[in-house]
Design a protein around this motif. Structure first.
Motif, mmCIF file in Angstrom:
data_model
loop_
_atom_site.group_PDB
_atom_site.id
_atom_site.type_symbol
_atom_site.label_atom_id
_atom_site.label_comp_id
_atom_site.label_asym_id
_atom_site.label_seq_id
_atom_site.Cartn_x
_atom_site.Cartn_y
_atom_site.Cartn_z
ATOM 1 N N GLN A 85 15.182 14.703 1.641
ATOM 2 C CA GLN A 85 14.102 13.855 2.070
ATOM 3 C C GLN A 85 12.601 14.803 2.102
ATOM 4 O OE1 GLN A 85 15.482 11.665 5.463
ATOM 5 N NE2 GLN A 85 15.502 9.845 3.922
ATOM 6 N N SER A 86 12.782 15.998 2.561
ATOM 7 C CA SER A 86 11.544 16.773 2.700
ATOM 8 C C SER A 86 10.623 17.007 1.496
ATOM 9 C CB SER A 86 12.048 18.039 3.540
ATOM 10 O OG SER A 86 12.929 19.092 2.790
ATOM 11 N N ALA A 87 11.369 16.749 0.321
ATOM 12 C CA ALA A 87 10.868 17.020 -0.807
ATOM 13 C C ALA A 87 10.253 15.817 -1.461
ATOM 14 C CB ALA A 87 11.944 17.603 -1.860
ATOM 15 N N ARG A 88 10.421 14.760 -0.527
ATOM 16 C CA ARG A 88 10.124 13.397 -1.286
ATOM 17 C C ARG A 88 9.130 12.696 -0.555
ATOM 18 N NH1 ARG A 88 12.697 10.643 -4.358
ATOM 19 N NH2 ARG A 88 12.756 8.729 -3.037
ATOM 20 N N ARG A 89 8.296 13.511 0.393
ATOM 21 C CA ARG A 89 7.337 12.740 0.906
ATOM 22 C C ARG A 89 6.113 12.164 0.073
ATOM 23 N NH1 ARG A 89 7.161 18.080 3.921
ATOM 24 N NH2 ARG A 89 8.740 17.601 5.943
ATOM 25 N N PRO A 90 5.985 12.492 -1.232
ATOM 26 C CA PRO A 90 4.852 11.710 -1.959
ATOM 27 C C PRO A 90 5.508 10.041 -1.986
ATOM 28 C CG PRO A 90 4.970 13.733 -3.017
ATOM 29 C CD PRO A 90 6.153 13.557 -1.922
ATOM 30 N N ARG A 91 6.843 10.046 -2.336
ATOM 31 C CA ARG A 91 7.317 8.656 -2.610
ATOM 32 C C ARG A 91 7.092 7.978 -1.189
ATOM 33 N NH1 ARG A 91 7.138 6.149 -6.461
ATOM 34 N NH2 ARG A 91 9.078 4.829 -6.179
ATOM 35 N N TYR A 92 7.375 8.603 -0.060
ATOM 36 C CA TYR A 92 7.181 7.878 1.162
ATOM 37 C C TYR A 92 5.737 7.271 1.439
ATOM 38 C CZ TYR A 92 11.496 10.234 1.552
ATOM 39 O OH TYR A 92 13.084 10.735 1.600
ATOM 40 N N ASP A 93 4.873 8.417 0.943
ATOM 41 C CA ASP A 93 3.397 8.106 1.138
ATOM 42 C C ASP A 93 3.078 6.760 -0.077
ATOM 43 O OD1 ASP A 93 2.863 9.937 2.883
ATOM 44 O OD2 ASP A 93 2.376 11.600 1.337
ATOM 45 N N ALA A 94 3.643 6.576 -0.980
ATOM 46 C CA ALA A 94 3.479 5.571 -1.837
ATOM 47 C C ALA A 94 3.934 4.288 -1.254
ATOM 48 C CB ALA A 94 4.128 5.633 -3.221
ATOM 49 N N ALA A 95 5.193 4.313 -0.549
ATOM 50 C CA ALA A 95 5.733 3.076 -0.050
ATOM 51 C C ALA A 95 4.923 2.829 0.999
ATOM 52 C CB ALA A 95 7.338 3.465 0.290
ATOM 53 N N PHE A 96 4.387 3.522 1.875
ATOM 54 C CA PHE A 96 3.663 3.259 2.973
ATOM 55 C C PHE A 96 2.455 2.541 2.482
ATOM 56 C CE2 PHE A 96 0.441 4.425 6.324
ATOM 57 C CZ PHE A 96 1.128 4.436 7.420
ATOM 58 N N ALA A 97 1.862 3.099 1.488
ATOM 59 C CA ALA A 97 0.623 2.789 1.071
ATOM 60 C C ALA A 97 0.867 1.182 0.440
ATOM 61 C CB ALA A 97 -0.028 3.639 0.004
ATOM 62 N N ALA A 98 2.021 1.089 -0.064
ATOM 63 C CA ALA A 98 2.362 -0.256 -0.556
ATOM 64 C C ALA A 98 2.608 -1.439 0.343
ATOM 65 C CB ALA A 98 3.478 -0.177 -1.520
ATOM 66 N N LEU A 99 3.333 -0.973 1.398
ATOM 67 C CA LEU A 99 3.664 -1.652 2.619
ATOM 68 C C LEU A 99 2.290 -2.118 3.407
ATOM 69 C CD1 LEU A 99 6.808 -0.531 3.957
ATOM 70 C CD2 LEU A 99 6.539 -2.507 2.453
ATOM 71 N N LEU A 100 1.453 -1.012 3.491
ATOM 72 C CA LEU A 100 0.137 -1.203 4.228
ATOM 73 C C LEU A 100 -0.641 -2.349 3.573
ATOM 74 C CD1 LEU A 100 -1.361 -0.034 6.847
ATOM 75 C CD2 LEU A 100 -2.167 1.757 5.202
ATOM 76 N N GLU A 101 -0.743 -2.187 2.254
ATOM 77 C CA GLU A 101 -1.566 -2.969 1.459
ATOM 78 C C GLU A 101 -1.052 -4.561 1.332
ATOM 79 O OE1 GLU A 101 -3.999 -2.257 -0.882
ATOM 80 O OE2 GLU A 101 -4.009 -4.454 -1.795
ATOM 81 N N ALA A 102 0.283 -4.550 1.625
ATOM 82 C CA ALA A 102 0.885 -5.944 1.902
ATOM 83 C C ALA A 102 0.867 -6.476 3.511
ATOM 84 C CB ALA A 102 2.415 -6.020 1.307
ATOM 85 N N GLY A 103 0.256 -5.764 4.110
ATOM 86 C CA GLY A 103 0.206 -6.144 5.562
ATOM 87 C C GLY A 103 1.592 -6.118 6.330
ATOM 88 N N ARG A 104 2.291 -5.175 5.819
ATOM 89 C CA ARG A 104 3.653 -5.056 6.513
ATOM 90 C C ARG A 104 3.697 -4.019 7.484
ATOM 91 N NH1 ARG A 104 7.485 -8.504 4.812
ATOM 92 N NH2 ARG A 104 8.760 -7.907 6.590
ATOM 93 N N ILE A 105 2.459 -3.221 7.596
ATOM 94 C CA ILE A 105 2.643 -1.882 8.540
ATOM 95 C C ILE A 105 1.555 -1.900 9.405
ATOM 96 C CG2 ILE A 105 2.387 0.635 8.610
ATOM 97 C CD1 ILE A 105 4.099 0.961 6.184
ATOM 98 N N TYR A 106 1.410 -1.972 10.624
ATOM 99 C CA TYR A 106 0.315 -1.809 11.509
ATOM 100 C C TYR A 106 0.119 -0.542 12.393
ATOM 101 C CZ TYR A 106 3.451 -4.017 14.787
ATOM 102 O OH TYR A 106 4.416 -4.371 15.836
ATOM 103 N N PRO A 107 -0.952 -0.387 12.724
ATOM 104 C CA PRO A 107 -1.158 1.095 13.508
ATOM 105 C C PRO A 107 -0.879 0.584 15.226
ATOM 106 C CG PRO A 107 -3.315 0.133 12.983
ATOM 107 C CD PRO A 107 -2.345 -0.693 12.310
#
Ligand code: GLU
Length: 464
Positions: free
Chosen positions: A85-107
């Motif tokens: 998992q430590s080598a896959r951070r860019p994928r998690y960033d991409a998923a995070f961005a997609a979910l943020l964009e979709a309004g499914r993540i909040y600070p």
């Protein structure tokens, strides 16, 4: 055949994963999960992935990663792909961005102390400690003010409360969760590090995982992750060819308990090192853990293919599976009795051949005990003090010993005729004189290994 029919019959290759966090050594519960996932993959010619869940940089250690690999190798659980998992951070960033964009993540800006107080208040009122979504109600200005104060947000996934979350669990059957009864999970910390929940779903999608089999302590995580999967698919996240297009099938197995029926601390630290030290064969562990907690009999089955082919989630019970050291010892003996000379050759005392192994094997609970018995063959042996009567009998034995394909059969037959002894008085002094022991391997097999001269010398010595 029409194209549509072809598509509908084409199923994704079974892909399973074992996802340990390298924050400690594998224990028997982890080993069981690894084994079952490996079996599911091997049963259908699928893929088994070793995924190192090392998002927690502080607690993850490279030495544990090495130990996990070494343990799996010792158990013979080979993996087709390794991920970290430590080598896959860019994928998690991409998923995070997609979910943020979709309004499914909040600070969120609450401190750990504030959250703890909220929890206590809820519990004090007799309510479940579910996060109240206060951060979701903050205005832009309020958020800006928090950030101006230097408070970095942590991030929660917004659960969709509209419909119950359901799935058919491969072991537990139909499952249903009301999302409103769950807290929106924190998926990313204020220092931007990841918690387990989202990366695991992202990995399962990217790696085309078709089946997630894990302990029942993950059932609630599954409810949450099903929504994360769905949200990621809806956000168009599964872009690549090999990626999963739907959530995996889930199955959760009952946890292991100790022989006394309780979750035990000891089981939580019982791992391959302890098994090795106790002389337990990997095959015994595999035979036990593949059937424990199922309706199939636990037997010393050394042939892995038999275990793989009979492995079936439908046979798993929902009651905790009892792990009993005595079962393991019993299976170990049963497995040792089947080990071929070739399989153990490198672990045998110098000079020991296949005949020696086959003679001694049925007497062993552990391979390590073989040296004791080999010492009986090569000598010297410690004989007991014999009575005068037995001494005379053994002197007769030394005289009557002849050598053939079956020296033991010939010797005992001749002695029986000559002395009239039978049963224990016939056999026991001979065994004691020849081996120094009261019990042990079949003398018919042992005597040829001891050899004529040595046997005659031992009998003569015993005769005094
Ligand atoms: N790293 C997680 C654990 O060890 C993995 C759980 C899972 O299989 O998704 O519990």
């Amino acid at each position: 055949m029409r194209a549509a029919a072809v598509r509908s019959t084409a199923r994704a290759m079974t892909t399973t994963r074992f996802a340990p966090s390298p924050t400690g050594l594998l224990h028997v519960g982890n080993i069981r999960t690894a084994l079952h996932n490996w079996m599911l993959a091997r049963q259908s010619g699928g893929r088994f992935i070793l995924r190192i869940d090392d998002t927690d940089a502080e607690r993850s250690r490279e030495e544990y990663v090495d130990a996990i690999r070494a343990d799996l190798a010792w158990l013979g659980l080979d993996w087709d792909q390794e991920e970290r998992q430590s080598a896959r951070r860019p994928r998690y960033d991409a998923a995070f961005a997609a979910l943020l964009e979709a309004g499914r993540i909040y600070p969120c800006y609450e401190s750990a102390q504030e959250l703890e107080i909220k929890r206590k208040i809820a519990l004090g009122r007799g309510l479940p400690p579910i996060y109240d979504r206060a951060a979701l109600k903050l205005s832009d200005a309020e958020r800006a003010a928090k950030e101006a104060e230097g408070i970095a947000p942590h991030w929660r996934f917004l659960l969709d409360h509209d419909e119950p979350i359901t799935w058919i669990d491969g072991i537990r059957g139909p499952q249903k969760f009301e999302p409103a009864q769950l807290s929106d999970p924190v998926i990313r910390r204020a220092d931007e590090s990841w918690l387990y929940m989202m990366p695991s779903a992202v990995d399962d999608i990217d790696m085309g995982v078709t089946q997630v089999l894990r302990g029942e302590d993950h059932v609630t995580n599954t409810a949450v992750q099903i929504q994360i999967f769905t949200a990621l698919f809806a956000a168009g996240f599964a872009a690549t060819e090999s990626a999963a297009k739907s959530p995996p099938a889930f199955a959760h197995e009952a946890l292991l308990v100790g022989a006394e029926g309780k979750l035990s601390k000891r089981l939580g630290s019982l791992g391959c090192d302890a098994f090795r030290d106790r002389g337990i064969e990997p095959a015994a562990i595999i035979a036990l853990l593949s059937r424990l907690g199922t309706s199939q009999p636990v037997e010393p089955i050394a042939d892995r293919d038999v275990l793989i082919q009979s492995f079936d989630l439908a046979t798993f019970g929902r009651a905790p599976a009892r792990f009993d050291d005595e079962d393991l010892d019993r299976l170990n003996a049963g497995i040792v009795h089947q080990l071929s000379f070739e399989a153990v050759q490198h672990r045998l005392p110098e000079g020991m051949d296949a005949a020696g192994w086959h003679a001694i094997r049925p007497n062993l609970a552990h391979v390590g005990e073989v040296s004791e018995w080999w010492q009986v063959v090569t000598g010297p042996v410690m004989q007991p003090e014999f009575s005068d009567e037995d001494k005379a009998f053994l002197a007769e034995a030394a005289r009557l010993l002849t050598w053939s394909d079956n020296p033991w059969g010939a010797l005992t037959a001749a002695l029986k005729d000559a002395t009239g002894r039978k049963g224990k008085p016939l056999f026991l002094p001979l065994r004691q004189a020849l081996t120094g022991m009261e019990h042990g391997p079949d003398m018919g097999e042992l005597l040829p290994l001891i050899g004529e001269d040595e046997a005659r010398a031992r009998l003569a010595q015993a005769a005094g």
